[in-house]
Design an enzyme around this catalytic site. Structure first.
Site, PDB file in Angstrom:
ATOM      1  N   LYS A  74       0.740  -1.478  -0.028  1.00 25.73           N
ATOM      2  CA  LYS A  74       0.294  -0.168   0.019  1.00 25.73           C
ATOM      3  C   LYS A  74       0.871   1.799  -0.188  1.00 25.73           C
ATOM      4  CE  LYS A  74      -4.221  -2.083   1.621  1.00 25.73           C
ATOM      5  NZ  LYS A  74      -5.021  -2.325   2.830  1.00 25.73           N
ATOM      6  N   ASP A 110      -9.779   3.184   1.515  1.00 23.63           N
ATOM      7  CA  ASP A 110     -10.153   2.219   2.709  1.00 23.63           C
ATOM      8  C   ASP A 110     -10.966   3.418   3.594  1.00 23.63           C
ATOM      9  OD1 ASP A 110      -9.551  -0.527   2.865  1.00 23.63           O
ATOM     10  OD2 ASP A 110      -7.263   0.363   3.015  1.00 23.63           O
TER      11      ASP A 110
END
Ligand code: ATR
Length: 287
Positions: A74, A110
């Site tokens: 990420k 997210d």
């Protein structure tokens, strides 16, 4: 649509990570593509740390339309992309990539997914006191979106330095003080007395350690809202005990589904059928 065929025009989306075998994303996204009769397919790619650069070149070369990005990529993926959404840039982590004819843009769904999970249940975090347990990648996404939304934050972490780092970055970016404390029972008890919302971003309570909980039951009370980002099990011990204390809960499955729904919308330009996605994800978890 039952007879969906992969053809010469099928667009590809997927998820990259390592390990990746247990991801629920393919089931969730393919259920939607099938139901909506869309000419898309979603696959999981195991990409090791050292293979990330080649994987992203592959995305360009093969014209893969979209990717989700999970552990351990990420943060490392950022320099490999052409553009970054503002929030993803602030957070310093990307979980969704969109490929527009070779131009790769990174997003962090997210963070937005967490916020949507609250808002869809009528919970507005603006002006609320939020206690966040953990200071890893997920915590960072959640604390940034909450700070942007106008919550007051207390971040507790086992490793105090990581909580301090996150809090001071929030201070710089949003000119807003966030408190950082060591995650011990005394600090937790004190922080929770003033909390409206409690968010667990640690892995405590995750399968197979489902008997564990980050918060002892006697600290839970009506009026508190507990949000767990753990989604396996759907109802963690923390959430069971919060409910037993007469308080509201939100399962990690909601954030998981919303991050996927927002990614779907970025790849396809269509509104995501969130209910269908949730049913597909729950079906896998309950197997
Ligand atoms: P993620 O990207 O999912 O947030 P991560 O970056 O590895 O994962 O972060 C995991 C978080 O859970 C960290 O805040 C970690 O605390 P440390 O920074 O002290 O390692 C926290 N965590 C994991 N296991 C924990 C435990 N048993 N007790 C308390 N905190 C725990």
């Amino acid at each position: 649509m039952e007879n969906r065929l992969i053809s010469g025009t099928t667009k590809i989306c997927g998820v990259i990570g390592d390990p990746i075998a247990h991801t629920m994303s393919p089931v969730m996204h393919n259920a939607v593509f099938k139901e909506m009769g869309m000419d898309y397919v979603y696959v999981a790619f195991q990409v090791k740390k050292e293979g990330l650069g080649e994987a992203i070149q592959g995305m360009r070369g093969l014209n893969i339309r979209g990717l989700n990005v999970t552990i351990p990529h990420k943060v490392a993926i950022i320099p490999l992309l052409d553009r970054l959404d503002h929030l993803a840039e602030l957070i310093g982590a990307v979980n969704t990539v969109v490929n527009d004819n070779g131009v790769l843009t990174g997003y962090n769904t997210d963070a937005e997914g967490f916020l949507r999970a609250l808002l869809e249940r009528g919970i507005e975090p603006r002006g609320k006191n939020v206690v966040i347990l953990g200071a890893g990648g997920a915590s960072r996404a959640i604390s940034f979106i909450l700070a942007e939304r106008g919550s007051s934050l207390v971040i507790l972490n086992r490793t105090l330095d990581k909580a301090k780092e996150c809090a001071s970055r929030i201070g710089e970016v949003f000119q807003k003080e966030a408190k950082a404390l060591e995650f011990d029972s005394e600090n937790l008890a004190k922080a929770l007395t003033e909390a409206d919302i409690l968010v667990n971003t640690t892995s405590v309570g995750m399968y197979p350690d489902t008997g564990e909980t980050p918060v002892s039951a006697d600290l839970l009370r009506p009026g508190l809202i507990a949000v767990d980002i753990v989604y396996n099990p759907i109802k963690t011990r923390l959430l069971e005990e919060t409910e037993a204390a007469g308080a509201r809960t939100i399962s990690g499955i909601d954030m998981f589904v919303w991050q996927g729904a927002l990614a779907f919308e970025k790849w396809t330009g269509l509104k995501a059928p969130v209910k269908l996605m949730k049913e597909a994800a729950i079906k896998v978890l309950e197997k």
